[in-house]
Scaffold this motif. Sequence first.
Motif, PDB file in Angstrom:
ATOM      1  N   HIS A   1      30.044 -24.250 -18.550  1.00 43.32           N
ATOM      2  CA  HIS A   1      30.471 -22.577 -18.725  1.00 43.32           C
ATOM      3  C   HIS A   1      29.403 -22.250 -19.074  1.00 43.32           C
ATOM      4  CE1 HIS A   1      33.896 -19.656 -18.968  1.00 43.32           C
ATOM      5  NE2 HIS A   1      32.551 -19.256 -18.906  1.00 43.32           N
TER       6      HIS A   1
ATOM      7  N   HIS B   1      26.385 -18.318 -18.871  1.00 40.82           N
ATOM      8  CA  HIS B   1      26.105 -17.201 -18.022  1.00 40.82           C
ATOM      9  C   HIS B   1      24.568 -16.817 -18.488  1.00 40.82           C
ATOM     10  CE1 HIS B   1      30.388 -16.465 -16.980  1.00 40.82           C
ATOM     11  NE2 HIS B   1      30.789 -16.877 -18.380  1.00 40.82           N
TER      12      HIS B   1
ATOM     13  N   HIS C   1      37.668 -21.233 -20.977  1.00 42.27           N
ATOM     14  CA  HIS C   1      37.613 -20.836 -22.299  1.00 42.27           C
ATOM     15  C   HIS C   1      39.264 -20.575 -23.222  1.00 42.27           C
ATOM     16  CE1 HIS C   1      37.854 -17.175 -20.053  1.00 42.27           C
ATOM     17  NE2 HIS C   1      36.684 -16.889 -19.805  1.00 42.27           N
TER      18      HIS C   1
ATOM     19  N   LYS D   1      35.333 -19.730  -9.938  1.00 42.52           N
ATOM     20  CA  LYS D   1      36.013 -18.909 -10.862  1.00 42.52           C
ATOM     21  C   LYS D   1      36.810 -17.692 -10.355  1.00 42.52           C
ATOM     22  CE  LYS D   1      35.608 -17.029 -15.365  1.00 42.52           C
ATOM     23  NZ  LYS D   1      35.019 -16.696 -16.774  1.00 42.52           N
TER      24      LYS D   1
ATOM     25  N   ASP E   1      30.500 -21.122 -22.828  1.00 47.12           N
ATOM     26  CA  ASP E   1      30.605 -19.842 -22.427  1.00 47.12           C
ATOM     27  C   ASP E   1      29.732 -18.819 -23.056  1.00 47.12           C
ATOM     28  OD1 ASP E   1      31.732 -17.551 -21.295  1.00 47.12           O
ATOM     29  OD2 ASP E   1      33.374 -17.116 -22.529  1.00 47.12           O
TER      30      ASP E   1
HETATM   31 ZN    ZN Z   1      32.404 -17.269 -19.232  1.00 43.91          ZN
END
Ligand code: ZN
Length: 465
Positions: free
Chosen positions: A60, A62, A241, A152, A317
């Motif tokens: 996870h 970004h 998360h 997702k 995350d």
């Molecule tokens: Zn995320």
Amino acid sequence: MTLLIENGRVITASDDYVADVYCEGGRVSAIGAQLASRVRAERTIDARGKYVLPGGIDVHTHLDMPFGGTTSTDDFETGTIAAAFGGTTSLVDFAIQYRGQTMRHALDAWMEKASGKAVIDYSFHMILTELPDAGLGDMDVMVRDEGVTSFKLFMAYPGVFMVDDATIFRALRRTGENGGLVCMHAENGGVIDLLVQEALRRGEKAPKYHALTRPPRAEGEATGRAIALAEMAGVPIYIVHLSSADALRKVREARDMGLPAFAETCPQYLFLSYDNYEEPGFEGAKYVMSPPLREKWHQDVLWKGLAKDDLQVISTDHCPFCMAGQKELGADDFSKIPNGAPGIETRLTLVHNGGVRKGRISLNRFVELCSTTPARMFGLFPRKGTIAVGSDADIVVFDPEKHQTLGVKSLHMRVDYNPYEGTVVHGAPTHVISRGNVVIENDRFVGKRGAGQFVKRGPSLAREL
Ligand code: ZN
Ligand code: URP
Ligand code: ZN
């Protein structure tokens, strides 16, 4: 390149033994005692007294992601270098299918961002923001031909990513046919939006109101709803998360009923808390992420969930924004603070220090949560996620005694603050190896820009977990 890692304590999700590991052609080709007498290695690493772990897998992240009116600061070069420093050798980032665009377009765009830059292997989930009929076929193509085997969807961020229950149900049902896995951002976006508007009307604009307008029950409700939708569709679901006891209770109840419900949590929910939002001035903006940090007591509940397998994965995350120029966008209005925080580099050391050393989880469980189950859940196993003959030689030599002070100065993420600034942790990689090549050696990056490869993933093993 041939590499011999000698005398280390090899730890997988199930084993713990002292051995030599020989890597050839990017793979592990032998494991045994005194291999030096049987193989010829161009390079030898002495791992005596250290752990030899399968490389971390962060499912996870970004990197280079447009979000909240700006773009996450780490790109696929800086982000993967930071990941490697922290002992992560594979990551699964998110390509975004924006409304009106195809999944193919999204995948091409994210391939372009990563290729030639990543220093470790990578893969993508597909974020779906709509699912017209044509999209159902596109999902099949992603799973079957492109190795993008997870999707997702968001129950939050109305007007940006949020989709309705029917769209979620359609996506879930399709994964029953194509073998994909739905990953859910489970927060009730409608309720949260209302609470945010009301808070702003009352003049409550400071960062802490981000947390106060996203209550744990909004996460619990959405988690329960997501699981119910998956149950009706007859497929597994993976909650991303997960931050609160409320949401964990929903996952635990579902699992106790025998449903294939899975969830990840992240270090920020294990080590940080609502108190951070009360830091002076605008400092609380550092921790603006969704779901938000919870009251401290939730941490213990999450640790128990990790120990008892109600939570199966620890991801990061990682979604970094600088305080200067980015978090600042919300100086007068918490709802304009870009959501996200850095963490790609600190996952293994934090979980080792706060989990293994504190006796909350075993070493095997540490490996399982940070590498093996992520690989199984997202179709990378057994190529990745373990140390076995034939597996990719993605290996971390980890010194459990090496200590470091976490902070902007010592870390490599491209962001101007660190949520753990000043925290002393024990346990860190001395060598990080990606497909047989040393990429980190004694706190130096020695890998190559662009050496990371896109990995086509197979189907999730969630149905067997
Ligand atoms: Zn995320
Ligand atoms: O605050 C967060 N989590 N930012 C990244 C986007 C997401 O929802 O994962
Ligand atoms: Zn999310």
